[in-house]
Design an enzyme around this catalytic site. Sequence first.
Site, PDB file in Angstrom:
ATOM      1  N   GLU A 166     -10.921   5.548 -24.728  1.00  0.00           N
ATOM      2  CA  GLU A 166     -10.192   4.276 -24.661  1.00  0.00           C
ATOM      3  C   GLU A 166      -9.502   3.936 -25.981  1.00  0.00           C
ATOM      4  O   GLU A 166      -8.705   3.017 -26.054  1.00  0.00           O
ATOM      5  CB  GLU A 166     -11.131   3.134 -24.275  1.00  0.00           C
ATOM      6  CG  GLU A 166     -11.613   3.196 -22.836  1.00  0.00           C
ATOM      7  CD  GLU A 166     -10.474   3.302 -21.829  1.00  0.00           C
ATOM      8  OE1 GLU A 166      -9.577   2.451 -21.856  1.00  0.00           O
ATOM      9  OE2 GLU A 166     -10.489   4.248 -21.028  1.00  0.00           O
ATOM     10  N   PRO A 176      -0.725   4.850 -27.200  1.00  0.00           N
ATOM     11  CA  PRO A 176       0.332   4.304 -26.335  1.00  0.00           C
ATOM     12  C   PRO A 176       0.783   2.908 -26.763  1.00  0.00           C
ATOM     13  O   PRO A 176       1.821   2.425 -26.323  1.00  0.00           O
ATOM     14  CB  PRO A 176      -0.309   4.280 -24.941  1.00  0.00           C
ATOM     15  CG  PRO A 176      -1.761   4.507 -25.129  1.00  0.00           C
ATOM     16  CD  PRO A 176      -1.950   5.182 -26.456  1.00  0.00           C
ATOM     17  N   ARG A 207      12.218  20.452 -36.215  1.00  0.00           N
ATOM     18  CA  ARG A 207      13.603  20.893 -36.042  1.00  0.00           C
ATOM     19  C   ARG A 207      14.581  20.152 -36.943  1.00  0.00           C
ATOM     20  O   ARG A 207      15.723  20.562 -37.099  1.00  0.00           O
ATOM     21  CB  ARG A 207      14.027  20.830 -34.575  1.00  0.00           C
ATOM     22  CG  ARG A 207      14.020  19.452 -33.978  1.00  0.00           C
ATOM     23  CD  ARG A 207      14.346  19.497 -32.497  1.00  0.00           C
ATOM     24  NE  ARG A 207      15.730  19.898 -32.222  1.00  0.00           N
ATOM     25  CZ  ARG A 207      16.796  19.125 -32.449  1.00  0.00           C
ATOM     26  NH1 ARG A 207      16.657  17.917 -32.954  1.00  0.00           N
ATOM     27  NH2 ARG A 207      18.003  19.560 -32.173  1.00  0.00           N
ATOM     28  N   ASP A 230      27.553  19.275 -37.200  1.00  0.00           N
ATOM     29  CA  ASP A 230      28.875  18.753 -37.533  1.00  0.00           C
ATOM     30  C   ASP A 230      28.943  17.270 -37.185  1.00  0.00           C
ATOM     31  O   ASP A 230      28.004  16.705 -36.658  1.00  0.00           O
ATOM     32  CB  ASP A 230      29.970  19.534 -36.799  1.00  0.00           C
ATOM     33  CG  ASP A 230      29.733  19.564 -35.298  1.00  0.00           C
ATOM     34  OD1 ASP A 230      29.038  18.663 -34.777  1.00  0.00           O
ATOM     35  OD2 ASP A 230      30.241  20.477 -34.648  1.00  0.00           O
TER      36      ASP A 230
HETATM   37  N1  ADE Z   1      -2.321   8.638 -26.476  1.00  0.00           N
HETATM   38  C1  ADE Z   1      -2.381   8.451 -25.149  1.00  0.00           C
HETATM   39  N2  ADE Z   1      -1.182   8.183 -24.633  1.00  0.00           N
HETATM   40  C2  ADE Z   1      -0.302   8.219 -25.671  1.00  0.00           C
HETATM   41  C3  ADE Z   1       1.091   8.014 -25.798  1.00  0.00           C
HETATM   42  N3  ADE Z   1       1.857   7.730 -24.752  1.00  0.00           N
HETATM   43  N4  ADE Z   1       1.639   8.123 -27.020  1.00  0.00           N
HETATM   44  C4  ADE Z   1       0.875   8.406 -28.088  1.00  0.00           C
HETATM   45  N5  ADE Z   1      -0.436   8.598 -28.037  1.00  0.00           N
HETATM   46  C5  ADE Z   1      -1.037   8.508 -26.848  1.00  0.00           C
END
Ligand code: ADE
Length: 214
Positions: A114, A87, A152, A167
Amino acid sequence: MKFSILTIFPNIFQSYFSESIVKRAQEKKLLKLEMVDIRKFSKNKHHKVDDRPYGGGAGMVMTAQPLYDCIKSVKKKNKGPVIYLTPHGKTLTHTVAIKLSKLSECIVLCGRYEGIDQRIRDLLIDEEISIGKYVLTGGELPAMVLVDAITRLLPGVLGDENSAEEDSFTKKLHGKKEYPHYTKPAVFKGLKVPDVLMSGHHKKIEEWRMSKLE
Ligand code: ADE
């Protein structure tokens, strides 16, 4: 493009990766996915991959040894950058996905608990990516999101009729905006498809879609 996905839950991926477009991309040999079980690299007799943090605090940290050995082993066959999903990483956007889709290989590390021992980040991680400003229980869902968003964009994956870059109009949208879509039937629960979409007048249809962009 080849992804090596490093995880302690390799089975999580089987269902999503064996359906629809991601499945077809693999069948067409445009995409190669390999899941690597980090636990198999643990030298601990119980195959432990986590421990309490030095300095105290909540939660557990993924230990350096299994991660180090796993990444080093995978790097012998996959020469791409090592991407750690966290995150705290750079947010995954359409532009980031386009850039990554140019790679021929990459290694994706899914964290749990963590986080991972800082020394792995210092020694082996090339890039850190987040899929949004919220905290999930691990990097497995983010890895699936990353693979999907990149797949994709790979040439030949989507058919001509719904190509990612079909396009100039779609290019202008840049994956950010959307206009209303309709398909059969022409009337549903009393709601009619706008006449312009039935007109066959391409210029008017594009103008109408432009006016409806959100
Ligand atoms: N691991 C835990 N939360 C995450 C997130 N929002 N983005 C990427 N990896 C993560």
